[in-house]
Write an enzyme that holds these catalytic residues in place. Structure first.
Site, PDB file in Angstrom:
ATOM      1  N   THR A  98     -38.110  56.042   0.200  1.00 11.37           N
ATOM      2  CA  THR A  98     -38.453  57.462   0.179  1.00 11.37           C
ATOM      3  C   THR A  98     -39.710  57.681   1.008  1.00 11.37           C
ATOM      4  O   THR A  98     -40.782  57.186   0.638  1.00 11.37           O
ATOM      5  CB  THR A  98     -38.740  57.910  -1.275  1.00 11.37           C
ATOM      6  OG1 THR A  98     -37.825  57.256  -2.158  1.00 11.37           O
ATOM      7  CG2 THR A  98     -38.648  59.421  -1.419  1.00 11.37           C
ATOM      8  N   GLY A 196     -33.708  58.734  -7.302  1.00  7.15           N
ATOM      9  CA  GLY A 196     -34.745  59.259  -8.185  1.00  7.15           C
ATOM     10  C   GLY A 196     -34.197  59.421  -9.595  1.00  7.15           C
ATOM     11  O   GLY A 196     -33.009  59.183  -9.848  1.00  7.15           O
ATOM     12  N   HIS A 223     -26.773  58.529  -5.262  1.00  4.26           N
ATOM     13  CA  HIS A 223     -26.761  57.984  -6.621  1.00  4.26           C
ATOM     14  C   HIS A 223     -25.965  58.984  -7.458  1.00  4.26           C
ATOM     15  O   HIS A 223     -26.340  60.163  -7.520  1.00  4.26           O
ATOM     16  CB  HIS A 223     -28.180  57.868  -7.169  1.00  4.26           C
ATOM     17  CG  HIS A 223     -28.923  56.666  -6.665  1.00  4.26           C
ATOM     18  ND1 HIS A 223     -29.198  56.475  -5.341  1.00  4.26           N
ATOM     19  CD2 HIS A 223     -29.427  55.592  -7.327  1.00  4.26           C
ATOM     20  CE1 HIS A 223     -29.856  55.326  -5.210  1.00  4.26           C
ATOM     21  NE2 HIS A 223     -29.998  54.770  -6.391  1.00  4.26           N
ATOM     22  N   GLU A 226     -25.310  58.305 -12.902  1.00  2.00           N
ATOM     23  CA  GLU A 226     -26.136  57.340 -13.648  1.00  2.00           C
ATOM     24  C   GLU A 226     -26.286  57.787 -15.094  1.00  2.00           C
ATOM     25  O   GLU A 226     -26.565  56.982 -15.988  1.00  2.00           O
ATOM     26  CB  GLU A 226     -27.532  57.212 -13.023  1.00  2.00           C
ATOM     27  CG  GLU A 226     -27.585  56.314 -11.815  1.00  2.00           C
ATOM     28  CD  GLU A 226     -28.999  56.191 -11.295  1.00  2.00           C
ATOM     29  OE1 GLU A 226     -29.660  55.191 -11.600  1.00  2.00           O
ATOM     30  OE2 GLU A 226     -29.446  57.107 -10.576  1.00  2.00           O
ATOM     31  N   ASP A 301     -29.986  46.879  -6.112  1.00  2.00           N
ATOM     32  CA  ASP A 301     -30.793  48.039  -6.491  1.00  2.00           C
ATOM     33  C   ASP A 301     -32.288  47.732  -6.299  1.00  2.00           C
ATOM     34  O   ASP A 301     -32.907  48.237  -5.379  1.00  2.00           O
ATOM     35  CB  ASP A 301     -30.518  48.466  -7.943  1.00  2.00           C
ATOM     36  CG  ASP A 301     -30.647  49.972  -8.145  1.00  2.00           C
ATOM     37  OD1 ASP A 301     -30.839  50.693  -7.153  1.00  2.00           O
ATOM     38  OD2 ASP A 301     -30.551  50.437  -9.299  1.00  2.00           O
TER      39      ASP A 301
HETATM   40  P1  IMP Z   1     -38.938  53.601  -2.643  1.00  2.00           P
HETATM   41  O1  IMP Z   1     -38.024  54.743  -2.265  1.00  2.00           O
HETATM   42  O2  IMP Z   1     -39.023  52.536  -1.614  1.00  2.00           O
HETATM   43  O3  IMP Z   1     -40.278  54.086  -3.098  1.00  2.00           O
HETATM   44  O4  IMP Z   1     -38.242  52.855  -3.890  1.00  2.00           O
HETATM   45  C1  IMP Z   1     -38.420  53.274  -5.238  1.00  2.00           C
HETATM   46  C2  IMP Z   1     -37.686  54.576  -5.485  1.00  2.00           C
HETATM   47  O5  IMP Z   1     -36.267  54.359  -5.415  1.00  2.00           O
HETATM   48  C3  IMP Z   1     -37.885  55.117  -6.902  1.00  2.00           C
HETATM   49  O6  IMP Z   1     -39.064  55.894  -6.982  1.00  2.00           O
HETATM   50  C4  IMP Z   1     -36.636  55.966  -7.111  1.00  2.00           C
HETATM   51  O7  IMP Z   1     -36.771  57.223  -6.495  1.00  2.00           O
HETATM   52  C5  IMP Z   1     -35.591  55.179  -6.353  1.00  2.00           C
HETATM   53  N1  IMP Z   1     -34.832  54.291  -7.275  1.00  2.00           N
HETATM   54  C6  IMP Z   1     -34.975  52.975  -7.462  1.00  2.00           C
HETATM   55  N2  IMP Z   1     -34.099  52.533  -8.393  1.00  2.00           N
HETATM   56  C7  IMP Z   1     -33.393  53.595  -8.773  1.00  2.00           C
HETATM   57  C8  IMP Z   1     -32.316  53.770  -9.710  1.00  2.00           C
HETATM   58  O8  IMP Z   1     -31.841  52.856 -10.406  1.00  2.00           O
HETATM   59  N3  IMP Z   1     -31.850  55.050  -9.831  1.00  2.00           N
HETATM   60  C9  IMP Z   1     -32.333  56.089  -9.113  1.00  2.00           C
HETATM   61  N4  IMP Z   1     -33.333  55.952  -8.233  1.00  2.00           N
HETATM   62  C10 IMP Z   1     -33.853  54.721  -8.068  1.00  2.00           C
HETATM   63 ZN    ZN Z   2     -30.614  52.780  -6.642  1.00  2.00          ZN
END
Ligand code: IMP
Ligand code: ZN
Length: 362
Positions: A98, A196, A223, A226, A301
């Site tokens: 993100t 998210g 996603h 969930e 994940d």
């Molecule tokens: P980033 O996008 O590299 O900061 O990775 C972490 C982000 O991925 C989290 O803040 C969530 O927005 C998303 N994320 C990670 N695992 C999940 C999940 O199991 N379900 C939904 N979103 C997830």
């Molecule tokens: Zn995910």
């Protein structure tokens, strides 16, 4: 497990900040603790806890983001995550993250992704293929070792990026991420992910940005399901994304529609069990989808948050559902059809798997 490690694998659902090494996370927490920016003992407890319900996982992500959101750290964790996947014999990695703003660090969404790209460029223990380009540029070697090692003695990994829209973002912020992805298409960005906390945010808020992304030719994965949310699941299936993640809480009619549409599902067994979205591996919907020949891809994940690896996910699927080596290999290879990179990469991956099959003598 050993065999699962040795098999070439394709990872299509990995969040950057969820895939950080435990050791790096602790080091970063300690550093900030020493500076007095955080209370290390409280943070240590949160990091070390490993049974977290879904909502608690998102509290951990908020903490991880406090520890990681500056350019230098984003670059470091990207490099480490790619090295870790390559060490697990992942030959193609779609990494999603993100884009974040952090004004106190002079960080914009654009500079965040620049820091990610810098991390990819700084990988030196492995050769990284980051750009879609025509096959005329390269020669495909039919030898498995040479394909994996690129003739240099180094392993080779294909990496592509997906920019994630966080469900709690505004319509404008989501659109900003899509524009960023469009501007970085030549730099390894191939698509958009929606992720998210599934208990937060509205599909309709984000729809315009997702529709725009789709119209502009970005590949989209959502996603989906969930948590039980029939209206949203229906709307997401109507949107017809290229892939979805999870699909845990589908009712029978939603499952029927999913199968009819043949939308590939990114399956994250350990994540679903650890967040208690699914009670245990043996009742996971992977079994039904796999048996009915629906396109499924085993993914991690968040290797860091859930202490797993792609090999561990394959080993878990094998032991839980009684899938033999040949079928595991085919499941891994089938993922090539669902990657978001260009046909040149698909062709090269097919060569890698064909050579590996000969070597494994399955
Ligand atoms: P980033 O996008 O590299 O900061 O990775 C972490 C982000 O991925 C989290 O803040 C969530 O927005 C998303 N994320 C990670 N695992 C999940 C999940 O199991 N379900 C939904 N979103 C997830
Ligand atoms: Zn995910």
């Amino acid at each position: 497990m050993e065999w699962c490690v040795s098999m070439p694998k394709i990872e299509l659902h990995a969040h950057l900040n969820g895939s950080i090494r435990d050791s790096t996370l602790m080091e970063l927490a300690k550093e900030l603790g020493d500076k007095g920016a955080i209370d290390f003992s409280a943070v240590e407890h949160v990091i070390l806890k490993n049974d977290r319900a879904l909502n608690e996982v998102f509290k951990l992500f908020d903490l991880i983001h406090i520890l990681t959101t500056d350019h230098k750290t984003v670059t470091r964790i990207t490099k480490e995550v790619i090295e870790d996947f390559a060490a697990d014999n992942v030959v193609y990695l779609e990494l999603r993250t993100t884009p974040k703003k952090n004004e106190s660090k002079g960080m914009s969404k654009h500079s965040y992704i620049e820091a990610v790209l810098e991390g990819i460029r700084s990988v030196d223990s492995v050769d990284v293929d980051l750009f879609d380009r025509p096959s005329a540029d390269i020669s495909v070697n039919s030898n498995f070792e040479d394909c994996l090692c690129n003739g240099t003695g180094k392993k080779k990994i294909y990496v592509r990026l997906l920019l994630s829209i966080d469900r709690r973002e505004t319509a404008e912020a989501a659109m900003e991420t899509v524009e960023l992805a469009l501007g970085m298409r030549d730099l390894g960005v191939v698509g958009i992910d929606l992720s998210g906390n599934p208990l937060v945010g509205e599909w309709l808020t984000l729809l315009a940005a997702l529709e725009y992304a789709k119209k502009q030719g970005l590949q989209i994965t959502l996603h989906c399901g969930e948590v039980p949310n029939p209206d949203e699941i229906q709307a997401m299936l109507d949107f017809f994304p290229r892939r979805i993640g999870h699909a845990c809480c589908f009712e029978d009619d939603e499952l029927k529609l999913l199968k009819k549409l043949r939308i590939p599902v990114e399956i994250c067994l350990t994540s679903n069990i650890r967040t208690e979205t699914i009670a245990s591996a043996d009742v996971h919907h992977f079994a039904d989808l796999y048996k009915s020949n629906h396109p499924v891809i085993l993914c991690t994940d968040d290797t860091g948050v859930f202490s797993t690896s792609l090999s561990a996910e394959y080993a878990l699927a094998s032991s839980t559902f009684g899938i033999g080596k040949r079928e595991m290999f085919e499941l891994s290879e089938k993922a090539i059809d669902f990657i978001f990179a260009c046909d040149r990469v698909k062709g090269e991956l097919k060569t890698i798997f064909a050579s590996a099959l000969g070597k494994f003598n399955l």
